[in-house]
Design a protein around this motif. Structure first.
Motif, PDB file in Angstrom:
ATOM      1  N   ILE A   1       0.882  -1.329  -0.319  1.00  0.00           N
ATOM      2  CA  ILE A   1       0.096   0.149   0.306  1.00  0.00           C
ATOM      3  C   ILE A   1       1.496   1.611  -0.136  1.00  0.00           C
ATOM      4  O   ILE A   1       1.564   1.763   1.142  1.00  0.00           O
ATOM      5  N   PHE A   2       0.885   1.966  -0.907  1.00  0.00           N
ATOM      6  CA  PHE A   2       1.721   3.364  -1.185  1.00  0.00           C
ATOM      7  C   PHE A   2       1.441   4.239  -0.624  1.00  0.00           C
ATOM      8  O   PHE A   2       0.060   4.329  -0.054  1.00  0.00           O
TER       9      PHE A   2
ATOM     10  N   LYS B   1     -10.017  -1.336  -1.520  1.00  0.00           N
ATOM     11  CA  LYS B   1      -9.867  -2.603  -2.607  1.00  0.00           C
ATOM     12  C   LYS B   1      -8.339  -3.648  -1.913  1.00  0.00           C
ATOM     13  O   LYS B   1      -8.194  -4.745  -2.040  1.00  0.00           O
ATOM     14  N   LYS B   2      -7.054  -2.736  -2.239  1.00  0.00           N
ATOM     15  CA  LYS B   2      -6.498  -3.591  -1.777  1.00  0.00           C
ATOM     16  C   LYS B   2      -6.394  -4.248  -0.074  1.00  0.00           C
ATOM     17  O   LYS B   2      -6.368  -5.730   0.246  1.00  0.00           O
ATOM     18  N   ILE B   3      -7.311  -3.846   0.615  1.00  0.00           N
ATOM     19  CA  ILE B   3      -6.818  -4.389   2.024  1.00  0.00           C
ATOM     20  C   ILE B   3      -7.703  -5.040   2.102  1.00  0.00           C
ATOM     21  O   ILE B   3      -8.293  -6.338   2.474  1.00  0.00           O
ATOM     22  N   LYS B   4      -9.295  -5.038   1.017  1.00  0.00           N
ATOM     23  CA  LYS B   4     -10.868  -6.205   0.793  1.00  0.00           C
ATOM     24  C   LYS B   4      -9.482  -8.246   0.265  1.00  0.00           C
ATOM     25  O   LYS B   4     -10.258  -8.839   0.922  1.00  0.00           O
TER      26      LYS B   4
ATOM     27  N   ASN C   1      -9.115  -0.621   7.967  1.00  0.00           N
ATOM     28  CA  ASN C   1      -9.617   0.466   6.022  1.00  0.00           C
ATOM     29  C   ASN C   1      -9.335   2.068   7.069  1.00  0.00           C
ATOM     30  O   ASN C   1      -9.079   2.253   6.400  1.00  0.00           O
ATOM     31  N   GLU C   2     -10.390   1.834   7.931  1.00  0.00           N
ATOM     32  CA  GLU C   2     -10.393   3.293   8.729  1.00  0.00           C
ATOM     33  C   GLU C   2      -9.622   3.586   8.755  1.00  0.00           C
ATOM     34  O   GLU C   2      -8.843   5.140   9.733  1.00  0.00           O
ATOM     35  N   VAL C   3      -9.251   2.941   9.787  1.00  0.00           N
ATOM     36  CA  VAL C   3      -7.835   3.325  10.435  1.00  0.00           C
ATOM     37  C   VAL C   3      -6.935   3.402   9.569  1.00  0.00           C
ATOM     38  O   VAL C   3      -6.115   5.171   9.172  1.00  0.00           O
ATOM     39  N   LEU C   4      -6.455   2.777   8.343  1.00  0.00           N
ATOM     40  CA  LEU C   4      -5.334   3.466   6.942  1.00  0.00           C
ATOM     41  C   LEU C   4      -5.641   4.756   6.405  1.00  0.00           C
ATOM     42  O   LEU C   4      -5.404   5.423   5.906  1.00  0.00           O
TER      43      LEU C   4
END
Lengths: 347, 347
Positions: free
Chosen positions: B212-213, B223-226, B284-287
């Motif tokens: 994750i950049f 999308k990446k986290i999912k 996702n929320e955190v990032l």
């Protein structure tokens, strides 16, 4: 209106490691041809202190002290600082940078198999403890040559692999960066590239203690010539002698201006009846006459070392200008001209 | 009268090869600690383009383009160009020169046996065709560190042999030239030096396409986290899950500011009844919350790339001043200060 300059002078790069004063072997092998080349070419002569450090890392004093000595030898033999740019290698930053870029274009294995390096490792008995700096010096030499865009590089036969390595890097660089910044150089091998030592050994060198230095006193020259090795089978004056087996004749071949006199001398020696002392006497006359004006000029320059250092400073400044321009082209070709190009960068 | 300055700030050298934009693994492994270090230390952050070229010699475009990208990432996370000197490695000539002197103080064999180099050769499959520039990059790193007289070098565990090599060269140099120009540096290893990839692999990296950049869009991050890898044995929501086997939790450990909420989440996951989708939603929320201000700052700077290049130019100028001073001391210690010392030379 001034006409276009039609003749572009060829560029020559050459030089010496400052590890000792220069001797008559250097004169025959390289200095003499530099006197010719400076008349027709744009000649750069490098005092290669950084290269000398590759196998004298722990004795920088030797390198430092010989910079002035080598410069005095250059000026003494007639290298003209107006015609020839004399400079100190370590004071030219672009050479280090270009070496670094070239090192990325040559494999570790290729360096190991350089014939000159392999022979030198054997000669010097390095084997296991060979410094990395020594192993990469052919690449540093390639950087020296290309940074000046030299067309001609005077070398001994044993240095031909260095020119090959350089031209290989030129091809790799031009290919990798789709450029023609660099062009190949040509080796210029001199007819007599190496004078035998006073002891008859293949090579005259300071470390073998078998050299006549350009700065030797007349007395020392006489003494050295008297003690010279000559044809070992020519034990009695009346015996026939072997001209080819006597380095005294090799020296005369290089320095005696009177060719017919020399031919005569050789015939007598071959026939028998001519003692080595006579031949050595002739060599002494010849070398004293040759070295006297050189020594005089050397003494003249040695009186004012600061002036000699000024000459080196000026040459070094000039060399920096030339190589800096090459480096600009190199960085452009590689796309490393971050601050000078119109678009600073983008993805 | 002004009192003597009692506190001398420690010097930090660190940096990145500009071969791609930076990701959250870089943040955890190095960027975060730089934000702390810049408050208390004199920090130099190097965009190591010359080092990147050691194994990207034929792709300088990649290196060039990522200089701006990496600089944007630095500024975006809060590296402050007033507190930290950000500079471009290849524009610092003293680094190349110092590398050259160090190469004379290390053997060819020693370089071959550097554990980091050995592992990297295996990883990258270089084996036979390894570039000489790559083999000597530990020496070039030693030059980077010592040219800034860095006291502290933040590194991953796998880079510790580089620090060893540097301190070895410091000892060799000081011993060979009877000087104390250089002092040893200390490695600063971060607790979490490496974030696993989205696919659960040991390392997050651009080439593995599992990162994750810092510059990813909110949609791409979601999308990446999912699609992230998690505990492979946790196939049904009601099953107990293994927190340690899920990189989703590893990321939360690094980024979730609410530790008690995270602890609660872990307990539920271990007990069973908590689906991976819920954990990923939390990540996702955190990032997103963490990366939003970074992305905003990045977009702000990206609007004016010339200003970013100005920052790099200023940092590079500063880095040149510092390293040039070191080089003066180096040349003095080696006795190569031909034009600056009182007596120019003599034998």
């Amino acid at each position: 209106m001034i006409g276009a300059q039609l003749l572009v002078k060829q560029i020559v790069l050459t030089g010496d490691r400052p590890t000792g004063p220069l001797h008559i072997g250097h004169y025959v092998g390289s200095l003499k041809s530099r006197l010719d080349l400076q008349k027709t070419c744009r000649q750069f002569v490098m005092i290669a202190d950084a290269q000398a450090l590759t196998d004298n890392a722990k004795d920088p004093k030797k390198v430092r002290e010989n910079i002035l000595q080598v410069a005095l030898d250059y000026l003494a033999v007639g290298i003209d600082s107006e015609q020839t740019t004399i400079f100190i290698q370590s004071l030219i930053p672009p050479l280090f940078e270009l070496t670094s870029y070239f090192l990325n274009l040559v494999t570790w294995n290729r360096l190991k198999h350089n014939p000159t390096i392999k022979r030198e490792i054997l000669q010097k008995g390095y084997e296991k403890n060979i410094a990395a700096g020594f192993m990469i010096y052919p690449v540093s030499q390639a950087a020296d040559i290309t940074a000046f865009k030299a067309d001609i590089v005077p070398v001994g036969e044993d240095q031909l692999p260095m020119i090959e390595q350089t031209n290989e890097l030129v091809r790799h660089f031009n290919h990798a960066y789709n450029t023609n910044v660099f062009t190949s150089c040509k080796a210029l091998t001199t007819k007599v590239s190496r004078l035998p030592g006073l002891d008859g050994k293949e090579k005259m060198s300071k470390s073998l203690n078998n050299a006549i230095f350009l700065s030797d006193s007349p007395e020392l020259i006489s003494k050295k010539i008297k003690g010279m090795y000559s044809d070992p089978n020519h034990t009695r004056v009346e015996d026939p002698g072997n001209v080819e087996a006597s380095p005294v004749f090799t020296y005369l071949d290089c320095f005696d201006p009177d060719l017919s006199f020399l031919e005569d001398l050789k015939q007598k020696y071959r026939k028998g009846g001519l003692g080595d002392a006579v031949v050595k006497k002739r060599l002494n006359e010849v070398l004293q006459a040759f070295l006297e004006p050189i020594r005089k000029r050397r003494e003249h320059y040695a009186q004012d070392p600061r002036e000699v250092m000024n000459i080196l400073q000026k040459g070094t400044d000039r060399a920096n200008l030339v190589t800096h321009q090459t480096l600009i082209e190199v960085r452009q070709a590689m796309g490393l001209d971050y601050f000078s190009s119109s678009s600073s960068s983008s993805s």
